[in-house]
Write a protein that holds these residues in place. Structure first.
Motif, mmCIF file in Angstrom:
data_model
loop_
_atom_site.group_PDB
_atom_site.id
_atom_site.type_symbol
_atom_site.label_atom_id
_atom_site.label_comp_id
_atom_site.label_asym_id
_atom_site.label_seq_id
_atom_site.Cartn_x
_atom_site.Cartn_y
_atom_site.Cartn_z
ATOM 1 N N ASP A 15 109.393 -32.290 77.297
ATOM 2 C CA ASP A 15 109.901 -31.062 76.692
ATOM 3 C C ASP A 15 111.277 -30.644 77.204
ATOM 4 O OD1 ASP A 15 107.622 -31.042 75.223
ATOM 5 O OD2 ASP A 15 106.597 -29.517 76.393
ATOM 6 N N ALA A 16 111.731 -31.253 78.297
ATOM 7 C CA ALA A 16 113.099 -30.987 78.744
ATOM 8 C C ALA A 16 114.096 -31.424 77.672
ATOM 9 C CB ALA A 16 113.373 -31.722 80.055
ATOM 10 N N ASN A 17 113.676 -32.317 76.782
ATOM 11 C CA ASN A 17 114.533 -32.757 75.684
ATOM 12 C C ASN A 17 114.824 -31.624 74.703
ATOM 13 O OD1 ASN A 17 115.104 -35.741 75.844
ATOM 14 N ND2 ASN A 17 112.889 -35.789 76.084
ATOM 15 N N LEU A 18 114.072 -30.561 74.763
ATOM 16 C CA LEU A 18 114.306 -29.435 73.852
ATOM 17 C C LEU A 18 115.559 -28.660 74.229
ATOM 18 C CD1 LEU A 18 110.640 -28.132 73.580
ATOM 19 C CD2 LEU A 18 111.915 -29.390 71.831
ATOM 20 N N GLN A 19 115.942 -28.682 75.495
ATOM 21 C CA GLN A 19 117.081 -27.876 75.935
ATOM 22 C C GLN A 19 118.382 -28.258 75.226
ATOM 23 O OE1 GLN A 19 117.067 -26.984 80.081
ATOM 24 N NE2 GLN A 19 119.225 -26.431 80.157
ATOM 25 N N PRO A 20 118.731 -29.547 75.111
ATOM 26 C CA PRO A 20 119.949 -29.879 74.356
ATOM 27 C C PRO A 20 119.866 -29.477 72.884
ATOM 28 C CG PRO A 20 119.297 -31.718 75.742
ATOM 29 C CD PRO A 20 118.160 -30.744 75.768
ATOM 30 N N ILE A 21 118.664 -29.503 72.319
ATOM 31 C CA ILE A 21 118.501 -29.109 70.912
ATOM 32 C C ILE A 21 118.787 -27.629 70.742
ATOM 33 C CG2 ILE A 21 116.874 -28.930 68.996
ATOM 34 C CD1 ILE A 21 115.437 -31.397 70.125
ATOM 35 N N ILE A 22 118.224 -26.805 71.635
ATOM 36 C CA ILE A 22 118.459 -25.358 71.577
ATOM 37 C C ILE A 22 119.930 -25.057 71.840
ATOM 38 C CG2 ILE A 22 117.791 -23.105 72.475
ATOM 39 C CD1 ILE A 22 115.560 -24.703 71.012
ATOM 40 N N ASP A 23 120.501 -25.771 72.789
ATOM 41 C CA ASP A 23 121.922 -25.593 73.114
ATOM 42 C C ASP A 23 122.785 -25.863 71.879
ATOM 43 O OD1 ASP A 23 124.091 -25.298 75.192
ATOM 44 O OD2 ASP A 23 124.522 -27.322 74.511
ATOM 45 N N TRP A 24 122.513 -26.960 71.188
ATOM 46 C CA TRP A 24 123.278 -27.288 69.970
ATOM 47 C C TRP A 24 123.082 -26.214 68.904
ATOM 48 C CZ3 TRP A 24 121.285 -27.960 65.074
ATOM 49 C CH2 TRP A 24 122.217 -28.353 64.105
ATOM 50 N N LEU A 25 121.851 -25.746 68.733
ATOM 51 C CA LEU A 25 121.551 -24.776 67.682
ATOM 52 C C LEU A 25 122.295 -23.461 67.904
ATOM 53 C CD1 LEU A 25 119.979 -24.018 65.167
ATOM 54 C CD2 LEU A 25 118.027 -23.438 66.621
ATOM 55 N N ILE A 26 122.332 -22.993 69.137
ATOM 56 C CA ILE A 26 123.047 -21.746 69.427
ATOM 57 C C ILE A 26 124.540 -21.919 69.170
ATOM 58 C CG2 ILE A 26 123.641 -20.046 71.200
ATOM 59 C CD1 ILE A 26 121.007 -20.735 72.570
ATOM 60 N N LYS A 27 125.110 -23.008 69.640
ATOM 61 C CA LYS A 27 126.545 -23.248 69.434
ATOM 62 C C LYS A 27 126.876 -23.348 67.947
ATOM 63 C CE LYS A 27 127.422 -25.500 73.863
ATOM 64 N NZ LYS A 27 127.632 -26.785 74.568
ATOM 65 N N ASP A 28 125.959 -23.922 67.178
ATOM 66 C CA ASP A 28 126.191 -24.088 65.750
ATOM 67 C C ASP A 28 126.046 -22.777 64.992
ATOM 68 O OD1 ASP A 28 126.531 -26.068 63.461
ATOM 69 O OD2 ASP A 28 124.662 -25.088 62.870
ATOM 70 N N ARG A 29 125.021 -21.983 65.320
ATOM 71 C CA ARG A 29 124.753 -20.753 64.577
ATOM 72 C C ARG A 29 125.483 -19.539 65.142
ATOM 73 N NH1 ARG A 29 120.552 -20.737 60.847
ATOM 74 N NH2 ARG A 29 121.536 -18.751 60.359
ATOM 75 N N PHE A 30 125.669 -19.516 66.467
ATOM 76 C CA PHE A 30 126.268 -18.346 67.126
ATOM 77 C C PHE A 30 127.383 -18.799 68.085
ATOM 78 C CE2 PHE A 30 121.751 -17.537 66.304
ATOM 79 C CZ PHE A 30 121.840 -16.439 65.460
ATOM 80 N N PRO A 31 128.465 -19.329 67.561
ATOM 81 C CA PRO A 31 129.504 -19.923 68.415
ATOM 82 C C PRO A 31 130.167 -18.943 69.372
ATOM 83 C CG PRO A 31 130.264 -19.719 66.136
ATOM 84 C CD PRO A 31 128.796 -19.452 66.121
ATOM 85 N N MET A 32 130.101 -17.644 69.091
ATOM 86 C CA MET A 32 130.739 -16.656 69.964
ATOM 87 C C MET A 32 129.767 -16.075 70.988
ATOM 88 S SD MET A 32 133.705 -16.920 68.788
ATOM 89 C CE MET A 32 134.515 -15.631 69.732
ATOM 90 N N CYS A 33 128.529 -16.513 70.964
ATOM 91 C CA CYS A 33 127.496 -15.946 71.840
ATOM 92 C C CYS A 33 127.531 -16.607 73.219
ATOM 93 C CB CYS A 33 126.122 -16.150 71.194
ATOM 94 S SG CYS A 33 124.741 -15.523 72.171
#
Length: 206
Positions: A15-33
């Motif tokens: 499940d540590a593999n989920l962290q890069p996925i979440i990281d990518w999703l935030i950068k993609d959807r909320f680039p200023m966050c």
């Protein structure tokens, strides 16, 4: 607000593999966050109920959003989501709790990137066929863990004792960090559902 704190609660070593996925999703959807992601890897879950696991994760890794992962495996995805929602209500941590439930298992979300698998296996320029499923078919794979392990061994192009000594679990845990773009996951129903719930939770906080 200061950096948004996100904690991931998993139920397995992959499940540590989920962290890069979440990281990518935030950068993609909320680039200023501004944000921080923690994977609750120090959480000992043996014999711990799901709701107590949530509470323990929050105590160890205080956060603004808690992502709770469970593989659906042999259980209907909707039933897994309800299980997480019920535990969240029972524990009442006072923060958004977002269910993340792949239809089969986490490894299915890593099967679409052949280059990442070859690099994780230590042989980025390899040419041997890996027999990976089409991206749109990964949710149909009954045992994605075995498939990615086999793909990594094949991609390594090792033989004999060197193959025996190849740490396939470590290699698997490198795959997600080598993937640059997870947008292919948006074709999968389980990921789309998670992204929708996660987006709503983040938008309410920023």
């Amino acid at each position: 607000m200061t950096a948004l704190r996100i904690t991931i609660v998993g139920d397995g070593s992959s499940d540590a593999n989920l962290q890069p996925i979440i990281d990518w999703l935030i950068k993609d959807r909320f680039p200023m966050c501004a944000y921080e992601i923690a994977y609750a890897h120090q959480l000992r879950t043996d014999g711990m109920s799901l709701q107590k696991r949530m509470s323990a994760a929050f105590a160890l890794y205080p956060c603004d959003v808690l992502i709770v992962h469970r593989d659906a495996e042999r259980v209907d995805i909707a039933a897994r989501q309800k299980e997480i929602e019920k535990a969240a209500v029972a524990e009442d941590l006072g923060l958004p709790i977002v269910a993340l439930v792949p239809i089969k298992m986490t490894e299915a979300w890593l099967l679409f990137d052949e280059a990442a698998i070859r690099s994780a296996a230590g042989n980025p320029n390899g040419k041997v066929a890996l027999k990976l499923p089409r991206p749109k078919d990964v949710e149909k794979i009954s045992d994605a863990k075995t498939l990615i392990f086999d793909a990594l061994k094949t991609a390594s192009e090792l033989n004999g004792r060197r193959l025996e000594n190849f740490n396939v679990r470590q290699a698997r845990n490198r795959v997600a960090g080598l993937i640059k773009d997870f947008s292919s996951l948006r074709h999968l129903s389980a990921f789309s559902q998670f992204e929708s719930r996660f987006t709503v939770a983040i938008e309410a906080l920023i």
